[in-house]
Design a protein around this motif. Structure first.
Motif, PDB file in Angstrom:
ATOM      1  N   GLU A 748       4.446  -9.555  -9.581  1.00 43.44           N
ATOM      2  CA  GLU A 748       4.534  -9.237  -8.160  1.00 43.44           C
ATOM      3  C   GLU A 748       5.869  -9.655  -7.555  1.00 43.44           C
ATOM      4  OE1 GLU A 748       1.179 -10.922  -6.218  1.00 43.44           O
ATOM      5  OE2 GLU A 748      -0.276  -9.679  -7.308  1.00 43.44           O
ATOM      6  N   GLU A 785       5.747  -1.634  -5.968  1.00 41.99           N
ATOM      7  CA  GLU A 785       4.844  -1.046  -6.955  1.00 41.99           C
ATOM      8  C   GLU A 785       5.587  -0.201  -7.984  1.00 41.99           C
ATOM      9  OE1 GLU A 785       1.721  -1.272  -7.645  1.00 41.99           O
ATOM     10  OE2 GLU A 785       0.992  -2.532  -6.008  1.00 41.99           O
ATOM     11  N   ARG A 788       7.102  -2.234 -11.012  1.00 43.46           N
ATOM     12  CA  ARG A 788       6.258  -2.946 -11.963  1.00 43.46           C
ATOM     13  C   ARG A 788       5.940  -2.048 -13.152  1.00 43.46           C
ATOM     14  NH1 ARG A 788       1.944  -5.374  -7.536  1.00 43.46           N
ATOM     15  NH2 ARG A 788       3.535  -5.972  -5.994  1.00 43.46           N
TER      16      ARG A 788
END
Length: 821
Positions: A748, A785, A788
């Motif tokens: 994250e 997002e 990742r």
């Protein structure tokens, strides 16, 4: 030495190594101890008959009386030593030695330092082979009783909390390293010098010293002491650009050879107790350019030639057990063509090496020329944690045994007198130099248990941060962790003033590191003066090397201030830092230095090819210096590698570029995990591109090493070859170019350390996540997002970038990654 000569030379090493390991090295080192009949300690007197033994016995008695304050330990200068503690040589107490079957004997520089300690119901025999071993025997007896002196300041002397009433041991010891010397570059304050001061006494009680091998630059001193002869014979000086001048010598001149050898012999005549004399050349270049010297060979051949002549002259003068010392250093570091005299000791410098040689190759190379090997180390490390080898426990505990196993028998190391940074590793070094097989972990556990009995669990974290295998670089986070650790330790040590005093010393060092960090971040006059004035006010604690800072401010004075008038520092100030002030520094440090909001993650260095189903994209790796390592995944087929060396024109005297390819894992003819499968040293440092055909033996992970003697080299990698740079704790080189790294799907955030001059951190779609212009320190950014499970780009960056929470591998291709297995 030409590259062809080097090639032939390396072939010769394999043929000579076994001979030297079995016949030329002193093999008299012994380390054993076993139980013996016990004796009661408090009732013993001490007998020592020779002046040297009486001096050692007085030191022993002084400490025993402090360990056992209710005992007298009276001294006697006459007697047979049959009762009480006998301190002397075997020759001092022949009947006692015979009765106890003590057979320790001298005969070589290591054996001469040996000793036996044996208890029996009536006393303790503390007998040395020669007077050289007396202090070491006394030190070991005290060690067996639980006495320790960790750092050479009074508060770091530790008496056993519960001294034994009896002792039952039989110890027999001779050292591994014949000479064990670690000395502070720039020296100590004048009031700290002298044999009655703390440092010389600490060295005796930690078995430092031994054979006095002298290796310092000698030509300057020779020139200074022979001005009249050199004025009469200017031809004795080196010919440099048509002039006879400087501190180098015309080593081919017979008159110079005689004058130099007479000077060496005169030193022994004036002081027959000297162990050795140095014949090492002056520092720097300006070697003689005359034809006769050129015929002698390269600088190494000339330095060795004159040292050999001196060794022969010393023997002919009747001094048969002396040594002549030189360094393998600078221009005279490469192995020579000639053979070393049996009494010449060559100490291999681990820094300032010319010709692109590696230390282990120099050891092998000089041994192949029949030289006795010593090491010339550099245990630096002052106000900046994680800087220099002096505080690097892993380096010290690995190289001391490794150098010995390779054949080194003498050790001299320049150091900084900064015990806050390098104290614990230096204490460990003193133990390993005597016995390379002693367990470093046991030494450290003993140190923590005795110096910090109440706070050892907490203070272990301090030393792990300062000296452990993953030493963090100087940062707000490191300072915050160190201050918090010391605050907790001081609370645990409440009620033990001696333990707290040692903790305050460590905190005094952290304050110096804090001021250094402030100076790094803002190189102003105010911050410079704050650091230097603090060093002066804390000088007696010896946590930083204030004396060296008083003599050479160059490592600390900001470049923008050089040439300006700088206020004087009062290095003799009587306003010394107090423990109360240090308490304030600790509390302020906890308040001011927040910890990182992430925890660094340790990843394996065992890398595997991890192709990604994304658009192919290749980056760029710019030129670099020093020894650099690249990991690559080979398909087992030969590949073309472009090499351009000598990109810094004034460093083109540092030898050819050396390339080696090491196979990691996979089939091996020798059974080793790593196998060197390719080596080349043909690329000259001339700024021109060359192409090498690199030939692996098998497919899989390999490491390619480039060594250019600190010049600068550019590599051109073939298309499609997966190449990466590992940037973990032990490898975070400055790099420039465009590279890629992977963000796991569950990441994250990205925590990192960067010291960069320029660069952009870009998302997969090319948008900028972070500008790395002049970034210096840790950072953390959230991971969107789309990042990742994908690849980020370091675009046109220059400097050091080290991911701390994701795999620390920077790859040349976005779609051909190498990732931890």
């Amino acid at each position: 030495m030409s590259d062809r000569t080097k090639m032939l030379f390396h072939r010769m090493l394999a043929l000579t190594a076994l001979f030297w390991l079995t016949s030329a090295l002193p093999l008299s080192a012994e380390h054993w101890r076993q139980p013996s009949e016990a004796t009661t300690l408090r009732s013993l007197g001490i007998t020592a008959v020779s002046p040297e033994a009486q001096a050692a016995a007085m030191r022993l008695a002084d400490i025993l009386r402090r360990i056992y304050p209710d005992a007298a330990f009276p001294l006697a200068s006459e007697g047979d030593g049959q009762t009480g503690i006998a301190v002397g040589t075997v020759q001092d107490f022949p009947a006692l030695a015979a009765a106890l079957n003590i057979t320790i004997a001298g005969g070589d520089p290591a054996a001469d330092q040996g000793y036996e300690i044996k208890t029996y119901p009536q006393g303790i025999a503390v007998l040395a082979a020669t007077v050289r071993g007396l202090d070491f025997a006394v030190a070991d007896l005290l060690h067996a009783l639980g006495y320790r002196w960790f750092f050479p300041m009074p508060k770091w002397e530790v008496l056993p909390a519960e001294p034994p009433a009896t002792l039952g041991v039989h110890i027999r010891e001779t050292p591994d390293y014949i000479s064990r010397r670690i000395w502070p570059g720039w020296g100590l304050w004048p009031y700290m010098r002298g044999q009655d001061q703390d440092t010389p006494r600490w060295e005796k009680l930690n078995r430092k010293g031994g054979f006095d091998l002298r290796t310092g630059h000698a030509y300057e001193r020779f020139v200074q002491q022979h001005q009249s002869q050199l004025q009469e014979h200017p031809e004795y000086l080196a010919l440099v650009k048509g002039e006879r001048k400087g501190n180098k010598l015309c080593t081919a001149n017979p008159g110079l050879q005689k004058l130099f050898c007479d000077w060496i012999v005169a030193g022994f005549t004036g002081n027959p107790n000297l162990d050795s004399a140095s014949a090492d050349p002056s520092d720097g270049g300006n070697w003689c350019e005359c034809e006769a010297c050129a015929r002698l060979g390269e600088p190494s051949d000339r330095a060795l030639f004159l040292a050999n002549r001196a060794a022969e002259a010393v023997r002919q003068a009747g001094f048969t057990s002396k040594r002549i010392g030189i360094y393998a250093y600078n221009l005279h570091s490469p192995p020579p063509a000639g053979t070393a005299d049996r009494d010449v000791v060559v100490s291999i410098a681990t820094m300032f090496i010319k010709g692109g040689w590696k230390v282990e190759d120099l050891i092998d190379g000089w041994q192949a020329r029949q030289a006795t090997i010593g090491m010339r180390e550099y245990y630096y490390g002052n106000t900046r944690p994680a800087s220099g080898w002096g505080g690097d426990l892993n380096y010290i505990t690995s190289t001391i045994p490794d150098f010995y196993r390779r054949g080194a028998r003498y050790m001299t190391s320049e150091s900084t007198d900064a015990w806050g940074n390098a104290g614990m590793p230096r204490y460990v070094a003193s133990r390993l130099l005597w016995n390379i097989s002693e367990d470093p972990a046991a030494i450290i556990n003993d140190f923590l248990a005795r110096a910090f009995p109440r706070s050892q669990a907490e203070i272990r974290s301090y030393f792990k941060l300062m000296n452990g295998p993953n030493r963090p670089i100087l940062s707000d986070d490191l300072l915050g962790r160190l201050y918090r650790c010391l605050a907790a330790a001081l609370t645990l040590a409440d009620g033990s003033p001696a333990e707290q005093a040692r903790l305050y010393d460590l905190a005094a060092y952290v304050r110096a590191a804090e001021l250094t960090h402030a100076l790094d971040n803002a190189p102003t006059l105010e911050n410079y003066l704050a650091l230097m004035n603090y060093a002066a006010a804390s000088r007696d604690r010896r946590m930083v090397h204030a004396y060296s800072m008083s003599r050479d401010n160059r490592p600390f004075l900001p470049a923008a201030l050089r040439g300006q008038t700088i206020p004087d520092i009062d290095w003799k100030t009587d306003k010394l830092i107090t423990d109360a002030e240090i308490d304030g520094f600790i509390q302020a440090g906890i308040k001011n230095f927040a910890l990182l909001p992430f925890t660094p993650i340790a990843f394996s260095s065992d890398l595997k090819l991890a192709p990604l189903a994304i658009a192919p994209q290749r980056g760029e790796i710019g030129p670099g210096r020093h020894i650099r390592h690249f990991h690559l995944w080979s398909d087992g087929q030969p590949f073309k590698l472009g090499v351009t060396g000598g990109l810094i024109a004034h460093y083109r005297d540092r030898g050819n570029v050396k390339i080696s390819l090491t196979q990691i894992g996979g089939p091996s003819e020798t059974g080793e995990l790593e196998t060197v499968v390719y080596h080349d040293a043909s690329t000259p440092p001339d700024g021109q591109p060359y192409t090498l055909s690199v030939i692996p033996r098998h497919a899989g992970l390999h490491r390619l090493e480039v060594s250019d003697g600190s010049d600068s080299t550019l590599l051109e990698w073939p298309e499609g070859l997966p190449v990466a740079i590992l940037v973990d704790r032990d490898n975070y080189p400055a790099t420039n170019g465009t590279l890629f790294f992977y963000i796991p799907a569950n990441a994250e955030t990205l925590g990192f350390y960067a010291k960069t001059q320029r660069g952009l951190l870009q998302a997969p779609d090319g948008r900028t996540l972070l500008n790395l212009q002049n970034h210096n320190g840790h950072g953390m950014i959230p991971m969107p997002e789309d990042c990742r499970g994908n690849v980020l780009t370091l675009k046109n960056f220059s400097g050091t970038f080290r991911p701390l929470t994701v795999p620390p591998v920077l790859s040349l291709y976005a779609h051909l990654l190498l990732l931890p297995n």
